[in-house]
Design a protein around this motif. Structure first.
Motif, PDB file in Angstrom:
ATOM      1  N   LEU A 291       0.814  -1.213   0.000  1.00  0.00           N
ATOM      2  CA  LEU A 291       0.000   0.000   0.000  1.00  0.00           C
ATOM      3  C   LEU A 291       0.850   1.268   0.000  1.00  0.00           C
ATOM      4  CD1 LEU A 291      -2.854  -0.951   2.513  1.00  0.00           C
ATOM      5  CD2 LEU A 291      -3.154  -0.313   0.113  1.00  0.00           C
ATOM      6  N   VAL A 292       1.981   1.243   0.708  1.00  0.00           N
ATOM      7  CA  VAL A 292       2.800   2.457   0.779  1.00  0.00           C
ATOM      8  C   VAL A 292       3.813   2.563  -0.359  1.00  0.00           C
ATOM      9  CG1 VAL A 292       2.530   2.634   3.275  1.00  0.00           C
ATOM     10  CG2 VAL A 292       4.536   1.461   2.349  1.00  0.00           C
ATOM     11  N   GLY A 293       3.850   1.558  -1.244  1.00  0.00           N
ATOM     12  CA  GLY A 293       4.625   1.712  -2.463  1.00  0.00           C
ATOM     13  C   GLY A 293       5.918   0.938  -2.563  1.00  0.00           C
ATOM     14  N   TYR A 294       6.123  -0.064  -1.692  1.00  0.00           N
ATOM     15  CA  TYR A 294       7.352  -0.863  -1.767  1.00  0.00           C
ATOM     16  C   TYR A 294       7.058  -2.242  -2.349  1.00  0.00           C
ATOM     17  CZ  TYR A 294       9.787   2.675   0.945  1.00  0.00           C
ATOM     18  OH  TYR A 294      10.348   3.860   1.367  1.00  0.00           O
ATOM     19  N   GLU A 295       7.996  -2.740  -3.119  1.00  0.00           N
ATOM     20  CA  GLU A 295       7.851  -4.069  -3.728  1.00  0.00           C
ATOM     21  C   GLU A 295       8.760  -5.096  -3.060  1.00  0.00           C
ATOM     22  OE1 GLU A 295       8.636  -3.568  -7.856  1.00  0.00           O
ATOM     23  OE2 GLU A 295       6.819  -2.365  -8.225  1.00  0.00           O
ATOM     24  N   ASN A 296       9.806  -4.625  -2.393  1.00  0.00           N
ATOM     25  CA  ASN A 296      10.790  -5.516  -1.787  1.00  0.00           C
ATOM     26  C   ASN A 296      10.626  -5.517  -0.269  1.00  0.00           C
ATOM     27  OD1 ASN A 296      13.094  -6.744  -0.718  1.00  0.00           O
ATOM     28  ND2 ASN A 296      14.412  -6.006  -2.379  1.00  0.00           N
ATOM     29  N   PRO A 297      10.000  -6.541   0.313  1.00  0.00           N
ATOM     30  CA  PRO A 297       9.781  -6.586   1.762  1.00  0.00           C
ATOM     31  C   PRO A 297      11.071  -6.509   2.567  1.00  0.00           C
ATOM     32  CG  PRO A 297       8.456  -8.248   0.660  1.00  0.00           C
ATOM     33  CD  PRO A 297       9.384  -7.699  -0.363  1.00  0.00           C
ATOM     34  N   THR A 298      12.122  -7.153   2.085  1.00  0.00           N
ATOM     35  CA  THR A 298      13.398  -7.148   2.811  1.00  0.00           C
ATOM     36  C   THR A 298      13.935  -5.725   2.946  1.00  0.00           C
ATOM     37  OG1 THR A 298      13.906  -9.349   1.937  1.00  0.00           O
ATOM     38  CG2 THR A 298      15.741  -8.085   2.861  1.00  0.00           C
ATOM     39  N   TYR A 299      13.858  -4.965   1.851  1.00  0.00           N
ATOM     40  CA  TYR A 299      14.314  -3.575   1.881  1.00  0.00           C
ATOM     41  C   TYR A 299      13.447  -2.744   2.827  1.00  0.00           C
ATOM     42  CZ  TYR A 299      15.397   1.159   0.288  1.00  0.00           C
ATOM     43  OH  TYR A 299      15.759   2.485   0.246  1.00  0.00           O
ATOM     44  N   PHE A 300      12.129  -2.961   2.780  1.00  0.00           N
ATOM     45  CA  PHE A 300      11.219  -2.226   3.661  1.00  0.00           C
ATOM     46  C   PHE A 300      11.557  -2.499   5.126  1.00  0.00           C
ATOM     47  CE2 PHE A 300       7.445  -2.167   6.350  1.00  0.00           C
ATOM     48  CZ  PHE A 300       7.027  -0.856   6.193  1.00  0.00           C
ATOM     49  N   TYR A 301      11.746  -3.770   5.490  1.00  0.00           N
ATOM     50  CA  TYR A 301      12.081  -4.114   6.871  1.00  0.00           C
ATOM     51  C   TYR A 301      13.363  -3.411   7.303  1.00  0.00           C
ATOM     52  CZ  TYR A 301       8.596  -7.670   8.046  1.00  0.00           C
ATOM     53  OH  TYR A 301       7.432  -8.317   8.385  1.00  0.00           O
ATOM     54  N   LYS A 302      14.335  -3.352   6.411  1.00  0.00           N
ATOM     55  CA  LYS A 302      15.632  -2.752   6.726  1.00  0.00           C
ATOM     56  C   LYS A 302      15.497  -1.264   7.029  1.00  0.00           C
ATOM     57  CE  LYS A 302      20.204  -1.953   4.607  1.00  0.00           C
ATOM     58  NZ  LYS A 302      20.113  -0.492   4.462  1.00  0.00           N
ATOM     59  N   ILE A 303      14.840  -0.520   6.125  1.00  0.00           N
ATOM     60  CA  ILE A 303      14.750   0.932   6.326  1.00  0.00           C
ATOM     61  C   ILE A 303      13.782   1.282   7.452  1.00  0.00           C
ATOM     62  CG2 ILE A 303      15.450   1.494   3.976  1.00  0.00           C
ATOM     63  CD1 ILE A 303      12.506   1.982   3.279  1.00  0.00           C
ATOM     64  N   GLU A 305      13.340  -0.470  10.239  1.00  0.00           N
ATOM     65  CA  GLU A 305      14.049  -0.681  11.505  1.00  0.00           C
ATOM     66  C   GLU A 305      15.107   0.401  11.728  1.00  0.00           C
ATOM     67  OE1 GLU A 305      16.076  -4.301  14.092  1.00  0.00           O
ATOM     68  OE2 GLU A 305      15.378  -4.673  12.039  1.00  0.00           O
ATOM     69  N   GLU A 306      15.717   0.875  10.651  1.00  0.00           N
ATOM     70  CA  GLU A 306      16.694   1.959  10.771  1.00  0.00           C
ATOM     71  C   GLU A 306      16.032   3.226  11.305  1.00  0.00           C
ATOM     72  OE1 GLU A 306      18.391   2.415   6.912  1.00  0.00           O
ATOM     73  OE2 GLU A 306      19.772   0.714   7.122  1.00  0.00           O
ATOM     74  N   LYS A 307      14.794   3.484  10.865  1.00  0.00           N
ATOM     75  CA  LYS A 307      14.093   4.710  11.293  1.00  0.00           C
ATOM     76  C   LYS A 307      13.497   4.581  12.689  1.00  0.00           C
ATOM     77  CE  LYS A 307      10.342   7.879  10.055  1.00  0.00           C
ATOM     78  NZ  LYS A 307      11.121   9.091  10.350  1.00  0.00           N
ATOM     79  N   TYR A 308      12.847   3.466  12.988  1.00  0.00           N
ATOM     80  CA  TYR A 308      12.084   3.346  14.237  1.00  0.00           C
ATOM     81  C   TYR A 308      12.771   2.495  15.312  1.00  0.00           C
ATOM     82  CZ  TYR A 308       8.279   5.514  11.664  1.00  0.00           C
ATOM     83  OH  TYR A 308       7.516   6.407  10.931  1.00  0.00           O
TER      84      TYR A 308
END
Length: 317
Positions: A291-303, A305-308
């Motif tokens: 929904l928020v525009g990411y296709e790569n779950p691994t990349y989403f998890y990485k960024i 966790e870096e932010k929050y």
């Protein structure tokens, strides 16, 4: 207004009693842990709460300060004198001023008969309410810039609306909901604030607008609005076409006003929206990623966790 709420508004607070007993200055530790006088929303709002009210402390001069939230001051009774950019603004009974989180101001000491109600509002509170207002509205433009924490131009909106009965009625209803919360108060407050902003926007002839930096503001607002509406699929190329501005110029403006690249700004928006959906929706993490525009779950998890500092799963819990 209900008698019990009126009594709370007029009663002396502990802070005011200490001032009357000889405290000469504002006790900054009540407002911030920083050396610089930046009032912290975490000192005034319970964790996770987006909006609250606080009676302005009387009998003491507030020196120049900023805050990391949106402050809306409503003069319920008496007057309030603010000093912004060296200019004195004396608000009368029934008037309102919206201050964004980058404005620097000081406040002259209020007297016993001056009852000022400060709404303490985290910027993300307005994310939903913006959908109720049209793009060209002066209030919309003010709110859009508050949602992007790296746009650091001080701005205020001053509303001279004492004679507007519907606006005064809505303000009293919001105050009542905040002082006497119920199960449905969160929803009611959002609705009432939305209605208040609609009514204020209808009275644009009664609004005084101020910004410490009007230059290039309109383009920046258009950029923020585009990202806000199109973040799942937003691209710099599409933005360039919409605004009829070359990519390099938009990139330069974004960097100048936010310190971020277009990609970083877009990522901030996507991650903040994902965080809201994790807490407030029943979507699965996989659905939210899409929904928020990411296709790569691994990349989403990485960024994420870096932010929050935690994984999306732990954030959800």
């Amino acid at each position: 207004m209900k008698a019990e709420i009126y009594d709370k508004l007029t009663a002396l607070t502990d802070e005011e009693i200490r001032i009357l007993n000889g405290e000469q200055e504002v006790n900054r530790s009540l407002y911030t842990d920083e050396a610089k006088f930046i009032i912290d929303s975490n000192k005034l709002l319970p964790k996770g709460q987006l909006i609250n009210i606080r009676k302005h402390t009387r009998f003491v001069h507030f020196p120049e300060h900023n805050h990391n939230y949106i402050e809306v001051s409503y003069v319920y009774r008496g007057t309030l004198t603010q000093i912004i950019g060296g200019r004195k603004i004396k608000l009368e009974k029934g008037e309102i001023i919206f201050l964004n989180q980058y404005i620097t101001h000081e406040i002259e000491a209020s007297g016993k008969d001056d009852i000022i109600i400060n709404f303490i509002i985290r910027p993300e509170f307005f994310d939903y309410i913006l959908t109720l207002l049209d793009d060209e509205n002066v209030i919309s433009k003010f709110l859009i810039t508050t949602l992007y924490k790296d746009y650091e131009s001080g701005e205020y909106l001053y509303f001279k609306v004492l004679e507007k009965r519907e606006i005064q009625r809505l303000l009293e209803r919001i105050i009542t909901e905040l002082y006497e919360p119920s199960i449905m108060s969160d929803a009611a407050i959002k609705l009432l604030v939305g209605l208040l902003l609609v009514e204020l926007s209808r009275n644009s002839e009664n609004i005084e607008v101020y910004s410490t930096n009007n230059y290039e503001k309109m383009i920046i607002i258009s950029i923020f609005k585009y990202i806000d509406e199109s973040y799942p699929k937003a691209t710099l190329g599409e933005l360039s076409e919409k605004l009829k501005q070359p990519n390099y110029k938009l990139s330069k403006l974004i960097k100048k006003h936010t310190g971020m690249t277009f990609k970083e700004l877009l990522q901030e928006k996507r991650l903040s929206k994902a965080a809201v959906l994790l807490k407030m929706s029943s979507y699965s993490i996989t659905e939210i990623i899409e929904l928020v525009g990411y296709e790569n779950p691994t990349y989403f998890y990485k960024i994420f966790e870096e932010k929050y500092g935690v994984t999306p799963r732990k954030y959800d819990k």
